[in-house]
Design an enzyme around this catalytic site. Structure first.
Site, PDB file in Angstrom:
ATOM      1  N   LEU A 104      42.917  70.575  64.965  1.00  0.00           N
ATOM      2  CA  LEU A 104      42.472  71.449  64.132  1.00  0.00           C
ATOM      3  C   LEU A 104      42.692  69.952  62.508  1.00  0.00           C
ATOM      4  O   LEU A 104      42.410  69.632  61.699  1.00  0.00           O
ATOM      5  CB  LEU A 104      43.889  72.128  63.968  1.00  0.00           C
ATOM      6  CG  LEU A 104      43.525  72.981  62.184  1.00  0.00           C
ATOM      7  CD1 LEU A 104      42.258  73.862  62.193  1.00  0.00           C
ATOM      8  CD2 LEU A 104      44.692  74.040  62.179  1.00  0.00           C
ATOM      9  N   LYS A 105      43.904  68.607  63.201  1.00  0.00           N
ATOM     10  CA  LYS A 105      44.337  67.882  62.860  1.00  0.00           C
ATOM     11  C   LYS A 105      42.915  66.995  62.416  1.00  0.00           C
ATOM     12  O   LYS A 105      42.433  66.880  60.770  1.00  0.00           O
ATOM     13  CB  LYS A 105      45.711  67.227  63.013  1.00  0.00           C
ATOM     14  CG  LYS A 105      46.178  66.074  62.596  1.00  0.00           C
ATOM     15  CD  LYS A 105      46.711  64.671  62.940  1.00  0.00           C
ATOM     16  CE  LYS A 105      46.176  63.580  62.011  1.00  0.00           C
ATOM     17  NZ  LYS A 105      47.262  63.776  60.535  1.00  0.00           N
ATOM     18  N   GLY A 155      61.107  54.811  50.578  1.00  0.00           N
ATOM     19  CA  GLY A 155      60.712  53.473  51.769  1.00  0.00           C
ATOM     20  C   GLY A 155      59.454  53.603  52.437  1.00  0.00           C
ATOM     21  O   GLY A 155      58.864  52.702  52.264  1.00  0.00           O
ATOM     22  N   SER A 156      58.620  54.598  52.674  1.00  0.00           N
ATOM     23  CA  SER A 156      57.458  53.963  53.032  1.00  0.00           C
ATOM     24  C   SER A 156      56.402  54.185  52.066  1.00  0.00           C
ATOM     25  O   SER A 156      56.577  54.744  51.023  1.00  0.00           O
ATOM     26  CB  SER A 156      57.318  55.123  54.476  1.00  0.00           C
ATOM     27  OG  SER A 156      57.256  56.788  53.277  1.00  0.00           O
ATOM     28  N   GLU A 171      68.426  71.801  55.986  1.00  0.00           N
ATOM     29  CA  GLU A 171      67.171  73.074  57.075  1.00  0.00           C
ATOM     30  C   GLU A 171      68.462  73.177  58.255  1.00  0.00           C
ATOM     31  O   GLU A 171      67.814  74.493  59.311  1.00  0.00           O
ATOM     32  CB  GLU A 171      66.213  72.299  57.735  1.00  0.00           C
ATOM     33  CG  GLU A 171      65.704  72.149  59.076  1.00  0.00           C
ATOM     34  CD  GLU A 171      64.986  71.382  59.113  1.00  0.00           C
ATOM     35  OE1 GLU A 171      63.623  70.542  58.240  1.00  0.00           O
ATOM     36  OE2 GLU A 171      64.294  70.784  60.038  1.00  0.00           O
ATOM     37  N   CYS A 198      65.449  65.436  50.767  1.00  0.00           N
ATOM     38  CA  CYS A 198      63.622  66.485  50.050  1.00  0.00           C
ATOM     39  C   CYS A 198      64.012  67.705  50.712  1.00  0.00           C
ATOM     40  O   CYS A 198      64.199  68.902  52.077  1.00  0.00           O
ATOM     41  CB  CYS A 198      62.723  65.914  50.399  1.00  0.00           C
ATOM     42  SG  CYS A 198      62.555  65.391  51.903  1.00  0.00           S
ATOM     43  N   HIS A 210      53.503  64.672  47.414  1.00  0.00           N
ATOM     44  CA  HIS A 210      52.396  65.520  49.038  1.00  0.00           C
ATOM     45  C   HIS A 210      51.372  65.717  48.309  1.00  0.00           C
ATOM     46  O   HIS A 210      50.131  66.445  49.256  1.00  0.00           O
ATOM     47  CB  HIS A 210      53.624  66.605  49.277  1.00  0.00           C
ATOM     48  CG  HIS A 210      54.647  66.350  49.400  1.00  0.00           C
ATOM     49  ND1 HIS A 210      56.105  66.973  48.375  1.00  0.00           N
ATOM     50  CD2 HIS A 210      55.458  66.324  50.569  1.00  0.00           C
ATOM     51  CE1 HIS A 210      56.890  66.537  49.359  1.00  0.00           C
ATOM     52  NE2 HIS A 210      56.474  65.732  50.383  1.00  0.00           N
ATOM     53  N   CYS A 212      60.020  61.509  47.526  1.00  0.00           N
ATOM     54  CA  CYS A 212      59.855  61.055  49.491  1.00  0.00           C
ATOM     55  C   CYS A 212      59.332  59.974  48.691  1.00  0.00           C
ATOM     56  O   CYS A 212      58.543  59.229  48.258  1.00  0.00           O
ATOM     57  CB  CYS A 212      58.856  61.982  49.677  1.00  0.00           C
ATOM     58  SG  CYS A 212      59.902  62.175  51.380  1.00  0.00           S
TER      59      CYS A 212
END
Ligand SMILES: Nc1nc2c(c(=O)[nH]1)N[C@@H](CNc1ccc(C(=O)N[C@@H](CCC(=O)N[C@@H](CCC(=O)N[C@@H](CCC(=O)O)C(=O)O)C(=O)O)C(=O)O)cc1)CN2
Ligand SMILES: [Zn+2]
Length: 769
Positions: free
Chosen positions: A17-18, A443-444, A616, A654, A705, A737
């Site tokens: 699906l991805k 960071g990334s 979370e 986040c 995002h 993020c």
């Protein structure tokens, strides 16, 4: 007895699906082919469950992006900013625009907010409600999928998110009302959908109301009563399954036991004690079926049949076999798909595990053992299961006395910085010499196809370690040069060597195992492969020092070391079920502490310890919060507090609202915290403002995002808001993020806007001063 599955993973065992979604978004495949790929996954899932003997097979558990968004669209709850695309020919355009934002064909519309689904690493799209929100039945996905299965000869059990949970998951976009008041408007439309499902032939419908694991107000409990009473009145022949999962019914149990439902589902993994509570409750109507969630949908350990059989026998003794079902604790959405694909897991460990396909078999096996306890096959199955459970509990792979010892010797001093923040701050100021509104990233940098293909080739042995290292070093070098060229103040190396911020550390730590195909959906097309913590955790060797030191060797500007914190590593891994999470977390914390100190020794002045999962991990019921927060905060501090006052510790969070745990966030005592605030237009900052958060803070000004590029004006607007709320000398300027999911072209433009806006503001405030 019936077997009952609450939901099945929908990404496909090789992430079909991805791949299909991303190809469709890039216009590489047609809509028709994309939908065909999706249908194939759904149908394979149904057929697998059917062939293996699941009686209550879920439908509408499939989603192209998110099941909450599916219902939002089904009920016609479309935010005004999308109304223009509403009428376009392809309804999927609207669906994906709501999920991902849209910046093309003259549209420039932001995405809807995304947040965590209860205490999982799955993210849903937050419904937006207006004061007099109207609803209309806009699409019939649930009905179509029911019919699709029927065409294959499989009569499924449609799964719908319940009306109360749906409302509570959303947010109000206008003042002066509470979303629960929308129930009146919602129910007639929702009931129309139920009616259409019944017309299509549905006999059972599963209503998911996981809000029942949270503390509900009287009004919210009344909403539950009203919904299900009315539902049963309106559809007297419908077999209503009310499903709650992830924790106990708790205080809501009294309300729930009075409901006229056909079956009540219990998560006996997260809350085993509720079985006795229910069986002994006077209010419990013994005509109601109990669906026992004994197979863990949130973890990967083989089921302990003996334990499950105890629950099942207890229930059948009182209710009789026809009033008891055996099922998964929750949807298997949170579980990887097929253990049989794993060729590299050590066999000792592999024998302890079960993924979704194997969980289906376990459910059916348990049913068979109860129904035919004397068949030879079942006696053998039970014996083999017992043997595996015993073998795990006594395995030498799991225990390491040195690690246990180290944890037992921890003292409060290990989780406290040497001096208070103000003193540390002045030392850090003189060393780092940063301007007002210092700029940094989280960071990334983009994990391009190329970077991933190097890793994939390296793992397959197609390129050597030295070639791989050279490629990564080169990527780091270019990223450092880019950051210098636009004028960022604190640089990062870019995290190119990492497949994922948790898995990368898991791969290097003792006590962890990892899979090749154990993918779990995190949001939309994005998946993670959570590592498996099977034993005591320790660090064998430094994990990040070489890459960070290399990056720092290229520049005089400070490079920020980048680590994942202990709570997040714990939360995003599959955890041991033989010791408390707190103990495992402290073991990880010590490993990270060693890494922090090695970075410091290598000359790294700024170290970020990411804790995006701290919120979370919070238990769903408030009464359990403090115990969790105590060990979570301590663990973070164990990892961060070994350093000198002059070393600046950052943390990052986040996808969460911090209002209710802001004192704990402050208790982490990080010198700088960066948080996600842009999608909410800085709303998430309120908690920090109200609390007078004492340390430095970087509210995100760039929603990473979505491929959308924020304009300089937009960033300036957000920063001005922040300046009105916080002391300006505490404000950092950064994205929400990390940038790993972005591509370089948009990243470059967006970060240039970000740095230039900080410079502009700097000038403005310096002139004013
Ligand atoms: N664990 C975790 N949870 C998190 C986050 C996170 O970063 N990590 N971030 C938040 C949001 N969630 C996210 C979850 C996943 C991703 C993400 O980007 N995932 C990647 C996979 C990352 C990964 O593991 N990559 C591997 C494997 C990559 C891959 O697909 N390889 C190909 C081959 C590649 C090629 O040859 O081109 C293959 O196996 O088929 C690697 O880089 O090594 C994806 O779905 O695309 C982003 C955010 C919250 N939760
Ligand atoms: Zn983040």
């Amino acid at each position: 007895m019936k077997t009952n599955l609450l939901g099945y993973p929908r990404i496909g065992s090789k992430r079909e699906l991805k791949k299909s979604s991303e190809a469709y978004w890039k216009h590489e495949i047609s809509l028709e082919n994309h939908l065909k790929n999706a249908a194939k996954i759904r149908q394979d899932n149904w057929v697998y469950q059917h062939e293996h003997g699941i009686d209550l097979i879920p439908s509408n558990d499939f989603s192209l992006y998110d099941q909450v968004l599916d219902l939002t669209l089904t009920l016609g709850c479309i935010p005004e900013r999308y109304t223009d695309i509403k009428l376009k020919e392809n309804p999927l355009d609207l669906y994906y625009a709501m999920a991902r934002g849209i910046q093309k064909d003259g549209f420039d519309i932001t995405a809807m907010e995304m947040t965590k689904w209860f205490d999982t690493n799955y993210h849903y799209i937050v419904p937006e409600f207006r004061k007099n929100q109207a609803f209309e039945l806009l699409n019939l996905k649930a009905v179509n999928e029911f019919k699709e299965a029927l065409d294959l000869g499989i009569k499924t059990k449609p799964v719908l998110i319940g009306p109360v949970t749906f409302l509570l998951l959303g947010k109000e976009t206008e003042p002066n009302f509470h979303r629960i008041d929308l129930l009146e408007n919602l129910l007639p439309v929702y009931f129309k959908l139920v009616e259409k499902l019944i017309d299509a032939g549905a006999e059972y419908i599963q209503f998911d109301e996981p809000c029942l694991t949270t503390d509900l107000s009287i009004k919210e409990q009344e909403a539950i009563t009203k919904t299900y009473t009315k539902l049963a009145e309106t559809f007297p022949d419908l077999k209503i399954i009310l499903a709650n999962y992830f924790d106990c019914y708790g205080e809501n149990l009294k309300t729930v036991l009075k409901l006229p439902v056909h079956a009540l589902h219990l998560d006996l993994i997260r809350c085993p004690l509720q079985l006795d509570d229910i069986l002994n409750a006077d209010e419990f109507n013994k005509k109601t079926i109990l669906s026992l969630g004994v197979i863990d949908g949130r973890n990967i350990w083989k089921n302990d049949f003996e334990q499950s059989l105890k629950y099942i026998k207890k229930a059948t003794t009182i209710l009789g076999k026809d009033k008891v079902w055996i099922g998964s604790s929750c949807s298997l959405l949170h579980s990887p798909i097929d253990l049989n694909l794993e060729q590299k897991l050590p066999t000792d460990i592999k024998q302890w595990l079960a993924f979704a396909k194997q969980k289906v078999e376990e459910i059916v096996s348990l049913n068979s053992i109860v129904t035919h306890p004397n068949s030879e096959e079942n006696i053998a199955a039970l014996k083999a299961n017992k043997q595996t459970i015993l073998n795990k509990s006594t395995s030498k792979l799991i225990h390491n006395d040195a690690v246990k010892n180290r944890v037992s010797k921890l003292t409060p001093k290990d989780s406290s910085r040497q001096s208070i923040f103000k003193q540390r701050q002045s030392q850090q100021k003189s060393i780092l010499n940063l301007p007002l509104f210092p700029t940094t990233t989280i960071g990334s940098f983009p994990q391009t196809k190329a970077v991933r293909s190097w890793r994939s080739k390296f793992k397959k042995g197609e390129i050597l370690q030295t070639e791989y290292d050279d490629l990564i070093e080169n990527e780091i070098k270019e990223t450092i040069r880019f950051q210098e060229s636009i004028g960022l103040d604190v640089l990062v190396h870019g995290e190119f060597e990492r497949n994922d911020m948790v898995e990368y550390f898991g791969e290097q730590l003792n006590g962890f195992a990892f899979t090749n195909f154990g993918w779990v959906q995190s949001y939309g097309s994005r998946c993670v492969k959570p590592p498996i913590i099977f034993g005591d955790v320790s660090r064998e060797h430094p994990m990040t020092v070489n890459w960070t030191a290399y990056a720092q060797s290229l520049t005089d500007i400070p490079v920020k070391g980048m680590l994942t914190g202990p709570v997040t590593i714990l939360q995003w891994s599959f955890v041991r079920n033989d010791q408390p999470r707190a103990t495992t977390c402290k073991q990880i914390a010590l490993a990270i502490r060693d890494e922090v100190l090695d970075l410091e020794s290598a000359g790294v002045k700024v170290i970020q310890i990411d804790e995006p999962a701290i919120r979370e991990g919070l238990p769903l019921r408030k009464e359990d919060w403090q115990a969790y927060l105590n060990w979570a905060i301590t663990s973070f501090k164990i990892s961060s507090c070994g350093v000198a006052d002059s070393t600046q510790i950052h943390t990052h969070m986040c996808y969460a609202e911090f209002n209710d745990i802001i004192d704990s966030v402050a208790a982490l005592d990080a010198d700088v915290i960066t948080i996600e605030t842009s999608r909410s237009n800085m709303e998430l900052l309120d908690a920090f403002v109200d609390y007078k958060y004492p340390n430095e803070i970087g509210p995100g000004v760039y929603d990473i995002h979505s491929p959308r590029i924020p304009s300089s004006e937009e960033i300036e607007g957000l920063l001005e808001k922040a300046c009105n709320l916080l002391p300006i000398e505490h404000i950092w300027v950064n994205p929400d993020c990390g940038l790993k999911t972005r591509d370089w072209p948009e990243t470059k433009v967006a970060l240039t806007h970000l740095v230039n806006t900080a410079k502009k503001l700097r000038e403005k405030f310096q002139i004013e001063a």
